[in-house]
Motif scaffolding. Structure first.
Motif, PDB file in Angstrom:
ATOM      1  N   CYS A 127      69.050  75.464  89.955  1.00  0.00           N
ATOM      2  CA  CYS A 127      68.492  76.212  91.093  1.00  0.00           C
ATOM      3  C   CYS A 127      69.555  76.441  92.165  1.00  0.00           C
ATOM      4  CB  CYS A 127      67.294  75.477  91.683  1.00  0.00           C
ATOM      5  SG  CYS A 127      65.857  75.593  90.614  1.00  0.00           S
ATOM      6  N   ARG A 128      70.330  75.384  92.451  1.00  0.00           N
ATOM      7  CA  ARG A 128      71.366  75.539  93.494  1.00  0.00           C
ATOM      8  C   ARG A 128      72.409  76.562  93.065  1.00  0.00           C
ATOM      9  NH1 ARG A 128      71.520  69.312  95.273  1.00  0.00           N
ATOM     10  NH2 ARG A 128      69.740  69.466  96.679  1.00  0.00           N
ATOM     11  N   ASN A 129      72.804  76.493  91.797  1.00  0.00           N
ATOM     12  CA  ASN A 129      73.837  77.419  91.336  1.00  0.00           C
ATOM     13  C   ASN A 129      73.331  78.869  91.281  1.00  0.00           C
ATOM     14  OD1 ASN A 129      75.785  75.455  91.159  1.00  0.00           O
ATOM     15  ND2 ASN A 129      75.284  74.918  89.041  1.00  0.00           N
ATOM     16  N   LEU A 130      72.050  79.017  90.947  1.00  0.00           N
ATOM     17  CA  LEU A 130      71.480  80.375  90.948  1.00  0.00           C
ATOM     18  C   LEU A 130      71.481  80.929  92.364  1.00  0.00           C
ATOM     19  CD1 LEU A 130      68.355  80.019  88.591  1.00  0.00           C
ATOM     20  CD2 LEU A 130      70.376  81.437  88.174  1.00  0.00           C
ATOM     21  N   ALA A 131      71.088  80.068  93.314  1.00  0.00           N
ATOM     22  CA  ALA A 131      71.029  80.512  94.714  1.00  0.00           C
ATOM     23  C   ALA A 131      72.431  80.856  95.214  1.00  0.00           C
ATOM     24  CB  ALA A 131      70.394  79.431  95.579  1.00  0.00           C
ATOM     25  N   ALA A 132      73.391  79.976  94.886  1.00  0.00           N
ATOM     26  CA  ALA A 132      74.759  80.204  95.371  1.00  0.00           C
ATOM     27  C   ALA A 132      75.331  81.496  94.791  1.00  0.00           C
ATOM     28  CB  ALA A 132      75.637  79.017  94.985  1.00  0.00           C
ATOM     29  N   ALA A 133      74.911  81.835  93.590  1.00  0.00           N
ATOM     30  CA  ALA A 133      75.415  83.069  92.968  1.00  0.00           C
ATOM     31  C   ALA A 133      74.642  84.294  93.470  1.00  0.00           C
ATOM     32  CB  ALA A 133      75.313  82.957  91.446  1.00  0.00           C
ATOM     33  N   GLY A 134      73.698  84.077  94.370  1.00  0.00           N
ATOM     34  CA  GLY A 134      72.932  85.201  94.932  1.00  0.00           C
ATOM     35  C   GLY A 134      71.933  85.780  93.945  1.00  0.00           C
ATOM     36  N   ALA A 163      62.450  73.918  96.672  1.00  0.00           N
ATOM     37  CA  ALA A 163      61.894  74.549  97.880  1.00  0.00           C
ATOM     38  C   ALA A 163      62.997  75.031  98.833  1.00  0.00           C
ATOM     39  CB  ALA A 163      60.965  73.572  98.593  1.00  0.00           C
ATOM     40  N   GLU A 164      64.178  74.427  98.743  1.00  0.00           N
ATOM     41  CA  GLU A 164      65.273  74.888  99.604  1.00  0.00           C
ATOM     42  C   GLU A 164      65.738  76.287  99.233  1.00  0.00           C
ATOM     43  OE1 GLU A 164      68.489  72.087  99.427  1.00  0.00           O
ATOM     44  OE2 GLU A 164      67.190  70.513 100.252  1.00  0.00           O
ATOM     45  N   VAL A 165      65.550  76.648  97.969  1.00  0.00           N
ATOM     46  CA  VAL A 165      66.084  77.957  97.542  1.00  0.00           C
ATOM     47  C   VAL A 165      64.992  78.967  97.178  1.00  0.00           C
ATOM     48  CG1 VAL A 165      68.301  77.037  96.772  1.00  0.00           C
ATOM     49  CG2 VAL A 165      66.398  77.105  95.155  1.00  0.00           C
ATOM     50  N   LEU A 166      63.749  78.499  97.097  1.00  0.00           N
ATOM     51  CA  LEU A 166      62.686  79.385  96.596  1.00  0.00           C
ATOM     52  C   LEU A 166      61.340  78.966  97.179  1.00  0.00           C
ATOM     53  CD1 LEU A 166      63.268  81.451  94.264  1.00  0.00           C
ATOM     54  CD2 LEU A 166      62.014  79.901  92.785  1.00  0.00           C
ATOM     55  N   PRO A 167      60.509  79.912  97.638  1.00  0.00           N
ATOM     56  CA  PRO A 167      59.191  79.502  98.139  1.00  0.00           C
ATOM     57  C   PRO A 167      58.263  79.086  96.997  1.00  0.00           C
ATOM     58  CG  PRO A 167      59.389  81.885  98.188  1.00  0.00           C
ATOM     59  CD  PRO A 167      60.726  81.357  97.753  1.00  0.00           C
ATOM     60  N   GLU A 168      57.229  78.331  97.339  1.00  0.00           N
ATOM     61  CA  GLU A 168      56.251  77.869  96.343  1.00  0.00           C
ATOM     62  C   GLU A 168      55.642  79.055  95.576  1.00  0.00           C
ATOM     63  OE1 GLU A 168      55.510  74.700  95.528  1.00  0.00           O
ATOM     64  OE2 GLU A 168      53.878  75.273  94.192  1.00  0.00           O
ATOM     65  N   SER A 169      55.464  80.169  96.268  1.00  0.00           N
ATOM     66  CA  SER A 169      54.814  81.324  95.620  1.00  0.00           C
ATOM     67  C   SER A 169      55.669  81.908  94.498  1.00  0.00           C
ATOM     68  CB  SER A 169      54.534  82.409  96.655  1.00  0.00           C
ATOM     69  OG  SER A 169      55.756  82.791  97.249  1.00  0.00           O
ATOM     70  N   ARG A 170      56.941  81.471  94.409  1.00  0.00           N
ATOM     71  CA  ARG A 170      57.780  81.963  93.310  1.00  0.00           C
ATOM     72  C   ARG A 170      58.252  80.821  92.409  1.00  0.00           C
ATOM     73  NH1 ARG A 170      62.366  84.907  95.103  1.00  0.00           N
ATOM     74  NH2 ARG A 170      62.129  84.760  97.338  1.00  0.00           N
ATOM     75  N   THR A 171      57.538  79.690  92.499  1.00  0.00           N
ATOM     76  CA  THR A 171      57.873  78.535  91.666  1.00  0.00           C
ATOM     77  C   THR A 171      56.720  78.316  90.681  1.00  0.00           C
ATOM     78  OG1 THR A 171      58.983  77.588  93.574  1.00  0.00           O
ATOM     79  CG2 THR A 171      58.539  76.096  91.737  1.00  0.00           C
ATOM     80  N   TYR A 172      57.033  78.317  89.411  1.00  0.00           N
ATOM     81  CA  TYR A 172      56.015  78.191  88.360  1.00  0.00           C
ATOM     82  C   TYR A 172      56.267  76.917  87.573  1.00  0.00           C
ATOM     83  CZ  TYR A 172      54.777  83.016  89.277  1.00  0.00           C
ATOM     84  OH  TYR A 172      54.362  84.170  89.894  1.00  0.00           O
ATOM     85  N   ARG A 173      55.370  75.933  87.720  1.00  0.00           N
ATOM     86  CA  ARG A 173      55.527  74.672  86.976  1.00  0.00           C
ATOM     87  C   ARG A 173      54.586  74.725  85.774  1.00  0.00           C
ATOM     88  NH1 ARG A 173      55.042  73.780  92.154  1.00  0.00           N
ATOM     89  NH2 ARG A 173      56.862  73.055  93.305  1.00  0.00           N
ATOM     90  N   ILE A 174      55.185  74.685  84.615  1.00  0.00           N
ATOM     91  CA  ILE A 174      54.401  74.891  83.388  1.00  0.00           C
ATOM     92  C   ILE A 174      53.758  73.613  82.898  1.00  0.00           C
ATOM     93  CG2 ILE A 174      54.753  75.153  80.887  1.00  0.00           C
ATOM     94  CD1 ILE A 174      55.491  77.788  81.294  1.00  0.00           C
ATOM     95  N   ASP A 175      52.492  73.706  82.540  1.00  0.00           N
ATOM     96  CA  ASP A 175      51.869  72.704  81.684  1.00  0.00           C
ATOM     97  C   ASP A 175      51.208  73.542  80.597  1.00  0.00           C
ATOM     98  OD1 ASP A 175      49.882  71.183  80.383  1.00  0.00           O
ATOM     99  OD2 ASP A 175      50.021  69.719  81.996  1.00  0.00           O
ATOM    100  N   HIS A 176      51.791  73.549  79.409  1.00  0.00           N
ATOM    101  CA  HIS A 176      51.346  74.560  78.444  1.00  0.00           C
ATOM    102  C   HIS A 176      49.886  74.372  78.028  1.00  0.00           C
ATOM    103  CE1 HIS A 176      52.319  71.606  75.287  1.00  0.00           C
ATOM    104  NE2 HIS A 176      51.558  72.329  74.481  1.00  0.00           N
ATOM    105  N   TYR A 177      49.310  73.200  78.283  1.00  0.00           N
ATOM    106  CA  TYR A 177      47.894  73.029  77.946  1.00  0.00           C
ATOM    107  C   TYR A 177      47.017  74.025  78.711  1.00  0.00           C
ATOM    108  CZ  TYR A 177      47.741  69.323  74.572  1.00  0.00           C
ATOM    109  OH  TYR A 177      47.841  68.624  73.400  1.00  0.00           O
ATOM    110  N   LEU A 178      47.464  74.386  79.908  1.00  0.00           N
ATOM    111  CA  LEU A 178      46.667  75.321  80.707  1.00  0.00           C
ATOM    112  C   LEU A 178      46.674  76.725  80.108  1.00  0.00           C
ATOM    113  CD1 LEU A 178      47.609  74.166  84.299  1.00  0.00           C
ATOM    114  CD2 LEU A 178      45.572  73.634  82.985  1.00  0.00           C
ATOM    115  N   GLY A 179      47.627  76.983  79.223  1.00  0.00           N
ATOM    116  CA  GLY A 179      47.675  78.299  78.590  1.00  0.00           C
ATOM    117  C   GLY A 179      46.838  78.355  77.325  1.00  0.00           C
ATOM    118  N   LYS A 180      46.312  77.234  76.891  1.00  0.00           N
ATOM    119  CA  LYS A 180      45.506  77.235  75.656  1.00  0.00           C
ATOM    120  C   LYS A 180      44.160  77.886  75.946  1.00  0.00           C
ATOM    121  CE  LYS A 180      47.548  73.017  73.739  1.00  0.00           C
ATOM    122  NZ  LYS A 180      48.127  73.263  72.440  1.00  0.00           N
TER     123      LYS A 180
END
Ligand code: BG6
Length: 486
Positions: A127-134, A163-180
């Motif tokens: 995440c930090r490296n993605l942010a630093a690379a813009g 959260a330092e580089v991305l708001p919660e609204s753009r953070t997706y935490r996967i639990d694949h059971y929820l996709g079943k």
């Protein structure tokens, strides 16, 4: 009458970047899911999938192609997907290598989704490296695979750094059971039908069992699994998510936050299991040699090549401190190398208050109604009821089942969980993803169990591969006059 759902939002043009593209999860789940979705014409023509690898991109491409073939996807569909697939050589811990990814991404205006299918210790550097690379500007989003940390503290560290580089609204935490499909159907079963909702509480429910049993063992995952174990790998996420969807209060709407608010309430209502309580309320197990699908299999330690204190089985008796569920025992259970692969929720209702049939036969027992929600395999729902055996003569009653099988009820392919979740990320729908407070609330309940195990229950019981776990698991439920539905 069939209810026609409104068309879902089309998938916008995207660049999906997969870190860990040559890993197990990407090969087995992500690429097949993307290829199938692509074949359904869901993706815009110019959208791309970019695999991030450290090694040779050509080798990775060949590996992906070979895997897709083994999944019996047609060559035409594979070729179409491979057209979209490109690679970037990046070392997640080397910031300067992110320039390669930047170059591949170019200046396109497409939505960028970064899927971190890597061990959690790489989440923060990536995440930090993605942010630093813009690369995290605009409408970009990051997908984090489970496990999110190994305890509450490490999960918070990851969440803080993200959260330092991305708001919660753009953070997706996967639990694949929820996709079943069947897991999503839990909400439908409960809130599109009045029948169950009325009896869904301490008034009518005697107890609940949630089982996620697998026949597979360690496979080639020793590096990840040993030291993690069943509690962190399955209970902290999948099993607790099932519990949440089973137990939550009706959300006001189906919006992401309305559903997630209710789930957090359930997690926070779990009565803590602290210190020596773990000995009474939990069971740890580790598989010993035995058999699986009729063939002999080695034990966990033999597969690993050394002794280990990691559990491959966990059972927990828990309770929710809420008005609805007060006093209703909930038994959770998960394990590897079990007798069969089976994930299900079993709701056992209370017995009738008074049996009028005693006058016919004083020994006659009336089995309680039992609702079984089968999540996999043989997805479906059964409801056990007492019925009269036909015929004249003395009245005889037996339990029989109303049985709904998805396979016959719906003549259509049931998509894999990742198919749904990947397109939800691209569409920007967070309903089936875990919010930060959810993950942290789950850890807050799991952490004391981990500590209790360390102090009071350091060694898992052994159970034969191909069984239903250690005998202590039977004791956990039977000493309360109940039994697992095996
Ligand atoms: C994963 C766990 O999250 O879920 C694995 O890390 C487990 O250990 C898997 O085997 C089970 O998923 P499913 O979809 O096969 O039930």
């Amino acid at each position: 009458m069939q209810h026609v759902l409104p068309e879902r939002t089309p998938v916008p043009d995207f660049d999906l970047v997969i870190f860990g593209a040559s890993g197990d999860l990407a090969l087995r789940k992500l690429f097949p899911a993307l290829t199938r979705r692509d074949a359904e014409g869901v993706f815009p023509a110019t959208s791309r999938v970019i695999g991030v690898v450290r090694g040779d991109p050509e080798e990775s491409r060949a590996k992906v192609e070979e895997w897709l073939k083994s999944e019996k996807i047609s060559q035409e569909e594979i070729d179409a997907f491979l057209q979209r697939l490109t690679f970037a050589q990046v070392d997640a811990r080397q910031p300067e290598t992110f320039a390669n990814l930047k170059q591949v991404l170019g200046k396109s205006q497409r939505i960028r989704a970064f899927y971190l299918s890597t061990p959690p210790d790489l989440f923060i550097p990536i995440c930090r490296n993605l942010a630093a690379a813009g690369l995290l500007d605009g409408d970009s989003r990051v997908v984090l695979e489970k496990p999110l940390g190994k305890d509450g503290r490490s999960a918070r560290e990851i969440n803080d750094a993200v959260a330092e580089v991305l708001p919660e609204s753009r953070t997706y935490r996967i639990d694949h059971y929820l996709g079943k499909e069947t897991v999503q159907n839990l909400l439908v079963l409960r809130f599109a039908n009045t029948l169950f909702e009325r009896s869904w509480s301490y008034r009518d429910v005697d107890h609940v069992q949630i089982t996620c049993a697998e026949t597979v063992g360690l496979e080639a995952r020793a590096g990840y699994y040993d030291g993690v174990g069943a509690l962190r790998d399955m209970v902290q996420n999948h099993v607790l998510q099932l519990l949440c969807l089973f137990a939550l209060e009706p959300p006001n709407t189906l919006s992401a936050d309305a559903v997630r608010d209710e789930k957090v309430r359930i997690l926070r209502a779990l009565r803590p299991i602290v210190g020596p309580d773990v000995v009474q309320k939990t069971v740890r197990g580790q598989y010993a040699p035995g058999s699986s699908d009729g063939a002999p299999v080695p034990g966990y330690g033999e597969e690993l090549g050394r002794e280990s204190g990691t559990e491959t089985f966990a059972a927990i008796r828990c309770e929710l401190d809420t008005w609805r569920w007060a006093g209703v025992p909930i038994y959770l259970r998960t394990g590897k190398r079990m007798s069969e692969r089976r994930s299900e929720i079993v709701v056992t209702f209370k017995r009738v208050p008074h049996s009028i049939f005693r006058s016919v036969d004083p020994a006659m027992t009336l089995e309680p109604n039992r609702l079984v929600i089968r999540l996999q395999p043989n997805e479906g729902v059964t409801l056990q009821m007492m019925m009269k055996v036909p015929g004249s003569g003395r009245l005889k009653l037996v339990p029989r089942e109303l049985d709904l099988k998805y396979e016959t009820a719906f003549e259509m392919r049931s998509p894999d969980a990742y198919e749904r979740l990947l397109t939800d990320v691209l569409r920007g729908d967070q309903t089936l993803f875990m919010r930060r407070d959810e993950v942290e609330a789950a850890w807050a309940w799991i952490d004391p169990i981990i500590e209790g195990w360390r102090d009071f229950y350091p060694k898992p019981h052994r159970y034969a591969s191909g069984s239903w776990g250690p005998s202590q698991s039977v004791g956990l439920i039977e000493r309360e006059g109940r039994s697992w539905l095996d």
